[in-house]
Write a protein that holds these residues in place. Structure first.
Motif, mmCIF file in Angstrom:
data_model
loop_
_atom_site.group_PDB
_atom_site.id
_atom_site.type_symbol
_atom_site.label_atom_id
_atom_site.label_comp_id
_atom_site.label_asym_id
_atom_site.label_seq_id
_atom_site.Cartn_x
_atom_site.Cartn_y
_atom_site.Cartn_z
ATOM 1 N N ARG A 281 0.791 -1.329 0.138
ATOM 2 C CA ARG A 281 -0.018 0.058 0.104
ATOM 3 C C ARG A 281 1.004 1.353 -0.058
ATOM 4 O O ARG A 281 1.750 1.320 0.617
ATOM 5 N N PRO A 282 0.451 2.093 -0.768
ATOM 6 C CA PRO A 282 1.540 3.270 -0.946
ATOM 7 C C PRO A 282 1.538 4.317 0.448
ATOM 8 O O PRO A 282 2.202 4.959 0.524
ATOM 9 N N ASP A 283 0.494 4.111 1.351
ATOM 10 C CA ASP A 283 0.325 4.912 2.354
ATOM 11 C C ASP A 283 1.449 4.568 3.503
ATOM 12 O O ASP A 283 1.775 5.156 4.615
ATOM 13 N N GLY A 284 2.018 3.138 3.380
ATOM 14 C CA GLY A 284 2.908 2.692 4.477
ATOM 15 C C GLY A 284 2.463 2.471 5.964
ATOM 16 O O GLY A 284 3.567 2.560 6.800
ATOM 17 N N ARG A 285 1.276 2.189 5.924
ATOM 18 C CA ARG A 285 0.855 2.118 7.127
ATOM 19 C C ARG A 285 1.329 0.940 8.157
ATOM 20 O O ARG A 285 1.496 1.226 9.329
ATOM 21 N N ALA A 288 4.900 1.787 9.117
ATOM 22 C CA ALA A 288 4.738 2.907 10.151
ATOM 23 C C ALA A 288 4.374 2.273 11.730
ATOM 24 O O ALA A 288 4.885 2.468 12.630
ATOM 25 N N GLU A 289 3.599 1.266 11.574
ATOM 26 C CA GLU A 289 3.028 0.692 12.790
ATOM 27 C C GLU A 289 4.014 -0.002 13.329
ATOM 28 O O GLU A 289 4.193 0.168 14.686
ATOM 29 N N ALA A 290 4.870 -0.877 12.638
ATOM 30 C CA ALA A 290 6.034 -1.585 13.382
ATOM 31 C C ALA A 290 6.942 -0.487 13.866
ATOM 32 O O ALA A 290 7.577 -0.691 14.894
ATOM 33 N N ILE A 291 7.379 0.573 13.130
ATOM 34 C CA ILE A 291 8.195 1.609 13.721
ATOM 35 C C ILE A 291 7.547 2.254 14.928
ATOM 36 O O ILE A 291 8.360 2.308 16.048
ATOM 37 N N ARG A 292 6.318 2.317 15.033
ATOM 38 C CA ARG A 292 5.723 3.062 16.153
ATOM 39 C C ARG A 292 5.814 1.949 17.452
ATOM 40 O O ARG A 292 6.259 2.449 18.632
ATOM 41 N N THR A 323 8.757 6.082 2.278
ATOM 42 C CA THR A 323 8.596 7.606 2.307
ATOM 43 C C THR A 323 7.549 7.869 3.158
ATOM 44 O O THR A 323 7.769 8.596 3.867
ATOM 45 N N ALA A 324 6.238 7.349 2.803
ATOM 46 C CA ALA A 324 5.119 7.459 3.404
ATOM 47 C C ALA A 324 5.251 6.884 4.864
ATOM 48 O O ALA A 324 4.727 7.636 5.789
ATOM 49 N N ALA A 325 5.674 5.864 5.067
ATOM 50 C CA ALA A 325 5.955 5.183 6.501
ATOM 51 C C ALA A 325 6.722 6.151 7.380
ATOM 52 O O ALA A 325 6.245 6.244 8.636
ATOM 53 N N PHE A 326 7.793 6.651 6.923
ATOM 54 C CA PHE A 326 8.614 7.496 7.750
ATOM 55 C C PHE A 326 8.073 8.579 7.958
ATOM 56 O O PHE A 326 7.998 9.215 9.329
ATOM 57 N N LYS A 327 7.147 9.227 7.119
ATOM 58 C CA LYS A 327 6.253 10.464 7.476
ATOM 59 C C LYS A 327 5.164 10.249 8.511
ATOM 60 O O LYS A 327 5.044 10.971 9.448
ATOM 61 N N ARG A 328 4.730 8.939 8.258
ATOM 62 C CA ARG A 328 3.364 8.641 9.235
ATOM 63 C C ARG A 328 3.990 8.321 10.343
ATOM 64 O O ARG A 328 3.117 8.721 11.620
ATOM 65 N N SER A 329 5.138 7.813 10.718
ATOM 66 C CA SER A 329 5.538 7.282 12.065
ATOM 67 C C SER A 329 6.242 8.533 12.829
ATOM 68 O O SER A 329 6.265 8.425 14.034
ATOM 69 N N LEU A 330 7.000 9.294 12.194
ATOM 70 C CA LEU A 330 8.025 10.294 12.528
ATOM 71 C C LEU A 330 7.548 11.580 12.504
ATOM 72 O O LEU A 330 8.012 12.669 13.180
ATOM 73 N N GLY A 331 6.589 11.820 11.667
ATOM 74 C CA GLY A 331 5.999 13.276 11.772
ATOM 75 C C GLY A 331 6.815 14.246 10.937
ATOM 76 O O GLY A 331 7.656 13.776 9.991
ATOM 77 N N GLU A 332 6.997 15.392 11.606
ATOM 78 C CA GLU A 332 7.639 16.378 10.845
ATOM 79 C C GLU A 332 9.338 15.914 11.186
ATOM 80 O O GLU A 332 10.290 16.435 10.015
ATOM 81 N N HIS A 333 9.729 15.233 12.154
ATOM 82 C CA HIS A 333 11.100 14.805 12.293
ATOM 83 C C HIS A 333 11.582 14.091 10.982
ATOM 84 O O HIS A 333 12.706 13.843 10.653
ATOM 85 N N GLN A 411 6.623 -6.526 7.487
ATOM 86 C CA GLN A 411 7.103 -5.371 7.932
ATOM 87 C C GLN A 411 7.918 -5.371 9.265
ATOM 88 O O GLN A 411 7.339 -5.824 10.181
ATOM 89 N N SER A 412 9.304 -4.945 9.284
ATOM 90 C CA SER A 412 10.009 -5.048 10.530
ATOM 91 C C SER A 412 10.726 -3.794 10.757
ATOM 92 O O SER A 412 11.136 -3.109 9.999
ATOM 93 N N ALA A 413 10.816 -3.575 11.980
ATOM 94 C CA ALA A 413 11.637 -2.246 12.393
ATOM 95 C C ALA A 413 12.437 -2.722 13.919
ATOM 96 O O ALA A 413 11.872 -3.272 14.569
#
Length: 423
Positions: A281-285, A288-292, A323-333, A411-413
Motif C-alpha cells: 500500500r502506498p500509505d506505508g501504514r 509505520a505501525e512497526a516503527i511506532r 517514504t510514506a511510512a517514515f512521514k506517518r511514524s515520525l511526523g515532521e522529524h 514489515q519489520s523495524a
C-alpha cells in the motif's frame, strides 16, 4: 529487584559483496563504492538481468576444511565464516558458561538454493529426466533441503545447547532473527545468542524468478550504477548475497566481562499487511505501525532517532511506501533525519540483508558516520526526504532505526542505541 534484561551486540562478523570481513564491508560503505558486476557464478546469457552483487568468497582462504566445504552449502559457509569473525571480535568463549544458556537464531530466505540447484542438475541429468535418479545425489543433500541445517552448523560451532532457531520469512528474515534473539534474552531463555542471517541466492533459479516478475534491474551495461534507490531513474533492485552474524549478550553480563559493546538492541516490532503477495500500500501504514511499536518498546520518541537505514530496494513501489511510512511514524522529524540505503552498494541479499544492515547500523554508531545512498543523482520528487546522496556523512549518533519489507507483506523495524546513551 533487578531491572529488565537488555541485549547488546558485542561481536560482528560480515561476509558481504566485495571483499570478505567487517573492515572491508565498512570501507566499501563509507567510500560509497558498489560491488555490483556482471554475474560470474554461472552463465547468465539470455537472462533479462545479468548483474549481481557477488562476494569474493574463497572457502579455503577463509579457513574452511574440505569436509566442511563438502558438507555445507555456500550460504551455510557464509554463516560459519561470519560467526567465527563475530566470536573473535567479541572475545566471548563458547565454554565460558552453561551451554544451555547459549542460543542460536539464524535467518535465511532461500536456504541452500545453490546446493539444491546444483544437485538437481546432477540427479536429473541436466533436466533431461523428469524422474530423477537419487543414486547420483551427494550424501549431504538432506542437509541442503532442511534450512535449519545452517542454524545447526552455527550451533555446533559454538556448542549451543539452548534454543536453536531458523527464521525464514523472506526479506525480513535477517531483522526478525535478531528480533527473536532479543526476545530470548529479554525472556531469560538465554544469556548469549549467536544470531544473524545468510543467503546465497545468485543462481539460475533465483535470477529467473525475479526476471519473471521484472523486479530486478536490467541495466546490464552499467552494473555499478544499476542499484539506485530513491532515484527517479531506478528500474529494479540488484540481487546480492552474503551474511552477517552477531554475538548478542545480556547487557550486564557483557559489562561484567568487560566486553566492547557496539550497540544495544533497544526495540523491535514486526507487522503484516494482509494485502498482497508482492504489493505494498502506498500509505506505508504497516511499516509505520512497526516503527511506532518498536519506538514504544525502546521508550524513544521520533526526535530521538538520528539516522534511518532504509529497506531501499530500488523499486518505485518500495521507495514510495517507505517514504510514506517514515512521514506517518515520525511526523515532521522525518524531514530532518538522514536516511540511506546500503543496497545501493551491496545489493539485496534477500533474507541476509536485514542482518547486514544491522551490522551497518552498529558500525555507524561505533564510528559516528552514516553510509550514503550511492547512485542517487536524480531525486524522485515523490521521495522528498534527506536520502544522503553519494557521500558518507559524519554525524553525532545515539539512536538508529533500521527497517525491512518483504514479499508476503512482512514489515519489520528495529532500533539500536549507542552505549553512550545507556550510560
Amino acid at each position: 529487584m533487578t531491572g529488565p534484561r537488555r541485549a547488546v551486540i558485542t561481536g560482528i562478523g560480515v561476509v558481504a559483496p566485495g571483499e570478505v570481513g567487517t573492515k572491508a564491508f565498512w570501507s566499501l560503505l563509507t567510500e560509497g563504492r558498489t560491488a555490483t558486476r556482471p554475474i560470474s557464478a554461472f552463465d547468465a546469457t539470455g537472462f533479462r538481468s545479468r548483474i549481481a552483487a557477488e562476494c569474493d568468497f574463497d572457502p579455503v582462504r577463509e579457513g574452511l576444511d574440505p569436509r566442511e566445504i563438502r558438507r555445507m552449502d555456500r550460504s551455510a559457509q557464509f554463516a560459519v565464516v561470519a560467526a567465527r569473525e563475530a566470536l573473535a571480535d567479541s572475545g566471548w568463549e563458547p565454554d565460558s558458561g552453561p551451554a544451555d544458556r547459549v542460543a542460536v537464531a539464524i535467518g535465511s530466505a532461500v536456504g541452500a538454493t545453490v546446493g539444491l540447484e546444483d544437485e538437481y542438475v546432477v540427479v536429473s541429468d541436466v533436466a533431461r529426466q523428469w524422474v530423477v535418479d537419487h543414486r547420483y545425489a551427494m550424501p549431504h543433500l538432506y542437509g541442503y533441503l532442511v534450512p535449519s541445517s545452517t542454524a545447526a552448523e552455527v550451533a555446533w560451532l559454538v556448542g549451543a545447547e539452548g534454543p536453536v532457531t531458523m527464521v525464514s520469512d523472506g526479506c525480513t528474515s535477517g531483522l526478525d532473527s535478531v528480533g527473536h534473539a532479543l526476545g530470548l534474552i529479554e525472556d531469560d531463555l538465554a544469556d548469549v545468542v549467536i544470531s544473524g542471517a545468510t543467503d546465497a541466492p545468485i543462481s539460475p533459479i533465483s535470477v529467473a524468478c525475479f526476471d519473471a516478475i521484472k523486479a530486478t534491474s536490467p541495466n546490464n551495461a552499467e552494473p555499478e550504477s544499476a542499484s539506485r534507490p530513491f532515484d527517479r531513474r531506478r528500474d529494479g533492485f540488484v540481487l546480492g548475497e552474503g551474511a552477517a552474524i552477531f554475538v548478542i549478550e545480556e547487557r550486564e553480563a557483557a559489562r561484567r566481562r568487560g566486553a566492547h559493546i557496539y550497540a544495544e538492541i533497544a526495540g523491535f516490532a514486526n507487522r503484516g499487511n494482509a494485502y498482497h503477495m508482492t504489493g505494498l500500500r502506498p500509505d506505508g501504514r504497516e511499516m509505520a505501525e512497526a516503527i511506532r511499536v518498536a519506538m514504544d518498546a525502546a521508550r524513544l520518541a521520533p526526535a530521538d532517532i538520528g539516522y534511518i537505514n532504509a529497506h531501499g530496494s530500488g523499486t518505485r513501489q518500495n521507495d514510495r511506501h517507505e517514504t510514506a511510512a517514515f512521514k506517518r511514524s515520525l511526523g515532521e522529524h522525518a524531514y530532518r533525519v538522514p536516511v540511506s540505503s546500503i543496497k545501493s552498494m551491496v545489493g539485496h541479499s534477500l533474507g541476509a540483508i536485514g542482518s547486514i544492515e544491522i551490522a551497518a547500523c552498529a558500525l555507524a554508531l561505533e564510528h559516528q558516520v552514516i553510509p550514503p545512498t550511492a547512485n542517487l543523482r536524480t531525486a524522485d520528487p515523490e521521495c522528498d526526504l534527506d536520502y544522503t546522496p553519494l557521500t558518507a556523512r559524519r554525524l553525532r549518533l545515539d539512536t538508529v532505526l533500521t527497517v525491512g519489507s518483504g514479499f508476503g507483506g512482512f514489515q519489520s523495524a528495529m532500533l539500536l542505541t549507542s552505549p553512550r546513551r545507556a550510560a
